[in-house]
Write an enzyme that holds these catalytic residues in place. Structure first.
Site, PDB file in Angstrom:
ATOM      1  N   SER A   1       0.804  -1.236   0.000  1.00 42.46           N
ATOM      2  CA  SER A   1       0.000   0.000   0.000  1.00 42.46           C
ATOM      3  C   SER A   1       0.830   1.277   0.000  1.00 42.46           C
ATOM      4  O   SER A   1       0.439   2.277   0.573  1.00 42.46           O
ATOM      5  CB  SER A   1      -0.965   0.057   1.209  1.00 42.46           C
ATOM      6  OG  SER A   1      -1.746  -1.074   1.242  1.00 42.46           O
TER       7      SER A   1
ATOM      8  N   CYS B   1     -25.273   0.627 -13.499  1.00 45.42           N
ATOM      9  CA  CYS B   1     -25.354  -0.836 -13.552  1.00 45.42           C
ATOM     10  C   CYS B   1     -26.422  -1.342 -12.573  1.00 45.42           C
ATOM     11  O   CYS B   1     -27.610  -1.215 -12.849  1.00 45.42           O
ATOM     12  CB  CYS B   1     -23.987  -1.446 -13.305  1.00 45.42           C
ATOM     13  SG  CYS B   1     -23.844  -3.087 -14.026  1.00 45.42           S
TER      14      CYS B   1
ATOM     15  N   HIS C   1     -20.616   0.892 -17.120  1.00 45.64           N
ATOM     16  CA  HIS C   1     -19.794   1.578 -16.107  1.00 45.64           C
ATOM     17  C   HIS C   1     -19.012   2.744 -16.733  1.00 45.64           C
ATOM     18  O   HIS C   1     -17.837   2.580 -17.084  1.00 45.64           O
ATOM     19  CB  HIS C   1     -18.812   0.588 -15.474  1.00 45.64           C
ATOM     20  CG  HIS C   1     -19.471  -0.399 -14.571  1.00 45.64           C
ATOM     21  ND1 HIS C   1     -19.763  -0.116 -13.263  1.00 45.64           N
ATOM     22  CD2 HIS C   1     -19.922  -1.652 -14.802  1.00 45.64           C
ATOM     23  CE1 HIS C   1     -20.356  -1.159 -12.708  1.00 45.64           C
ATOM     24  NE2 HIS C   1     -20.467  -2.106 -13.630  1.00 45.64           N
TER      25      HIS C   1
ATOM     26  N   GLU D   1     -17.723   5.218 -15.352  1.00 40.85           N
ATOM     27  CA  GLU D   1     -16.598   5.684 -14.520  1.00 40.85           C
ATOM     28  C   GLU D   1     -15.267   5.121 -14.988  1.00 40.85           C
ATOM     29  O   GLU D   1     -14.217   5.705 -14.721  1.00 40.85           O
ATOM     30  CB  GLU D   1     -16.850   5.347 -13.047  1.00 40.85           C
ATOM     31  CG  GLU D   1     -16.768   3.870 -12.647  1.00 40.85           C
ATOM     32  CD  GLU D   1     -18.077   3.102 -12.840  1.00 40.85           C
ATOM     33  OE1 GLU D   1     -18.903   3.522 -13.673  1.00 40.85           O
ATOM     34  OE2 GLU D   1     -18.246   2.052 -12.170  1.00 40.85           O
TER      35      GLU D   1
HETATM   36  N1  GLN Z   1     -25.438  -7.586 -10.016  1.00 41.09           N
HETATM   37  C1  GLN Z   1     -25.851  -6.983 -11.238  1.00 41.09           C
HETATM   38  C2  GLN Z   1     -25.638  -7.903 -12.414  1.00 41.09           C
HETATM   39  O1  GLN Z   1     -24.864  -8.817 -12.368  1.00 41.09           O
HETATM   40  C3  GLN Z   1     -25.152  -5.647 -11.475  1.00 41.09           C
HETATM   41  C4  GLN Z   1     -23.680  -5.774 -11.631  1.00 41.09           C
HETATM   42  C5  GLN Z   1     -22.967  -4.455 -11.508  1.00 41.09           C
HETATM   43  O2  GLN Z   1     -23.491  -3.495 -10.949  1.00 41.09           O
HETATM   44  N2  GLN Z   1     -21.762  -4.370 -12.014  1.00 41.09           N
HETATM   45  O3  GLN Z   1     -26.269  -7.726 -13.422  1.00 41.09           O
END
Ligand code: GLN
Length: 544
Positions: A14, A381, A516, A518
């Protein structure tokens, strides 16, 4: 031909080896060189995809669908170079490739051994597809002295020897602790760590010394003397107020000059650091601040949301504001009245990615609060999936609306995806299949509806490409009813089967995305969705 910088870490973990590697990448790039960064991780999992966020922090996903170490996120954020599957190798992945080759009969007649077979494989993957780069930075995970990292260290020892000093350099990151009772900085841990490396045949040429205060010249000379390096190559790595300040600090301490000197490249002039100066300025002199509640599950382990926290900070850079993050464990909303108390004062609510049923009801409550109170909302997501379930339950009155991730249900508004298109290929999965590497992973395109908020956010682009990591999907069978109730499906997969984005046109800023975003945000290029979301929070806070 590429030059290789091997980055190891000593004393303790770390220390920020990932940021150090990423910062060196940024510095070399600022001098006009083409860089690529790689990470070798000593653990036995083939990739971190199946590891708990508590164990490993975030799983960073690449365009080509690899689930990788979060340091690859730092590499991308600092250099803008998209990471790929080839850039992260674990012991498990190396061994499984070598064992598969053994089963095929590739080593017929030979005894397969750590040296040379495993080390040869490591040398091969380090050098794969590196011809077009000036520098390849290879970070070795773990701490020198661990049993697990020995084959990696042996491989880089051999490789550096084969490449010669003109093409190979060892950089070692250590800790110089301050002992309050003695009132002194101690160099001994660094000396011991370098001895450990020397025992493995590796002489580092550059030492990056993490320290909480300036390292006096005397200590610098002492480290140089005992560790066989030039005093100028003992680079103090002091704590920085923001990770984006690190490239500037390392440059001031002469890191890039020392690297170039080692390779016999003249370090004339200065690197172009304008990009980093701008970013640090934005962090240090914000014109206001907003508070975003991040309603998730792993809120006491912030490494689990590394890219998310960075992307929100980037959104702040886009508007010159400081973004305060209020990490909220969604489970508290399962008690009446908690949501109001906690969320009333925030300027935006974000429900991030997540897995499993625990905390889901609280996230649904947070979505409802944001929708009804017209607070800027961003669902990512799992967060988008919860937003759709919330709409089905509260706008369509479908009481049993849920996700099959939580078990069999009568109204699968979110369901398991067993078949989908990747380009022209059909990908298939089933319930009893492997868990590792089998989600919908990597970059997929989405078509954006004309006139939608999200289309405006993306600068009127008709098609975008973003990275995915999920097993479940919003069930398109509910689309028409949800749209009639006011939830617009403003982004769909090109074949129209997979909902990618939802939004409420009658809300100031409410967007849920199945991917995602981000993962692709950079401090010098904030992702449009994060810039848009923070912009909406700025408006909510009436700063403009
Ligand atoms: N658990 C949800 C899925 O598998 C969302 C996954 C996530 O947020 N990356 O679809």
């Amino acid at each position: 031909m590429a030059r290789f910088v091997f980055i190891t870490g000593g004393v303790v973990s770390s220390l920020g080896k990932g940021i150090a590697s990423a910062s060196l990448g940024a510095l070399l790039q600022a001098r006009g060189y083409k860089v690529r960064l790689r990470k070798l991780d000593p653990y036995l999992n083939v990739d971190p995809g199946t590891m708990s966020p508590y164990q490993h922090g975030e799983v960073y996903v690449t365009d080509d669908g690899a689930e990788t170490d979060l340091d690859l996120g730092h590499y991308e954020r600092f250099t803008g170079v998209a990471a790929a599957k080839l850039d992260n190798w674990t012991t498990g992945r190396i061994y499984s490739d070598v064992i598969a080759a053994e089963r095929r009969g590739d080593y017929l007649g030979g005894t397969v051994q750590v040296i040379p077979h495993i080390t040869d494989k490591i040398k091969e993957v380090i050098q794969a597809e590196t011809d077009n780069y000036d520098f390849v930075l290879v970070e070795i995970g773990g701490t020198v002295g661990d049993i697990e990292s020995l084959p990696f260290l042996e491989a880089i020892r051999q490789l550096a020897n084969e490449l010669g000093p003109q093409r190979g350099l060892f950089m070692h990151l250590t800790l110089v602790p301050y002992i309050p009772s003695a009132g002194e900085l101690k160099t001994k841990p660094t000396q011991h760590s370098v001895k450990e490396l020397l025992g493995l045949g590796i002489q580092p040429q550059i030492l990056l010394c993490r320290c909480d205060r300036p390292i006096p010249e005397n200590e610098r000379r002492k480290i140089a003397l005992f560790c066989n390096v030039r005093p100028e190559s003992v680079i103090p790595a002091l704590d920085a107020s923001s990770i984006y300040e690190v490239p500037l600090k390392y440059h001031e301490e002469g890191l890039d000059q020392e690297v170039l000197r080692h390779f016999g490249l003249s370090a004339y002039g200065e690197p172009n650091m304008a990009r980093w100066e701008r970013i640090v300025h934005a962090f240090k002199q914000p014109e206001g601040e907003v508070t975003i509640a991040v309603v998730g599950k792993y809120t006491n382990l912030l490494d689990a949301y590394k890219s998310l926290a960075e992307a929100l900070a980037h959104g702040g850079i886009a508007h010159n504001v400081k973004v305060n993050l209020d990490w909220v464990d969604s489970q508290i909303f399962e008690n009446d009245g908690e949501a109001v108390a906690r969320l009333e004062k925030v300027n935006g609510i974000l429900v991030p990615g997540g897995f499993g049923e625990r905390g889901a009801e609280g996230k649904i409550e947070a979505v409802r609060f944001a929708r009804e109170r017209k607070i800027p909302f961003f669902g990512i997501c799992f967060g988008m999936q919860m937003a759709v379930i919330e709409a089905a339950r509260n706008l369509l009155d479908i009481k049993g609306a849920s996700s099959t991730e939580f078990g069999p249900c009568s109204e699968p508004v979110v369901g398991l995806l067993t078949e989908w298109l990747r380009g022209n290929e059909v990908e298939r999965r089933n319930l009893s299949g492997d868990l590792g590497g089998t989600m919908r992973l990597g970059a997929y395109p989405a078509k954006l509806a004309e006139g939608s908020l999200v289309r405006a956010v993306y600068d009127d682009k008709g098609t975008i490409e973003e990275r995915h990591r999920h097993r479940y999907e919003v069930n398109v069978a509910y689309k028409d009813r949800l749209e009639d109730a006011g939830l617009r499906f403003s982004g769909m997969s090109p074949d129209g089967v997979l909902p990618e984005i939802v939004e409420y046109p009658d809300h100031p800023w409410f967007i849920g995305v199945q991917y995602h975003p981000e993962l692709k945000s950079k401090p010098f290029q904030p992702h449009p969705l994060f810039a848009g979301f923070v912009g909406a929070a700025v408006k909510q806070a009436r700063l403009v």
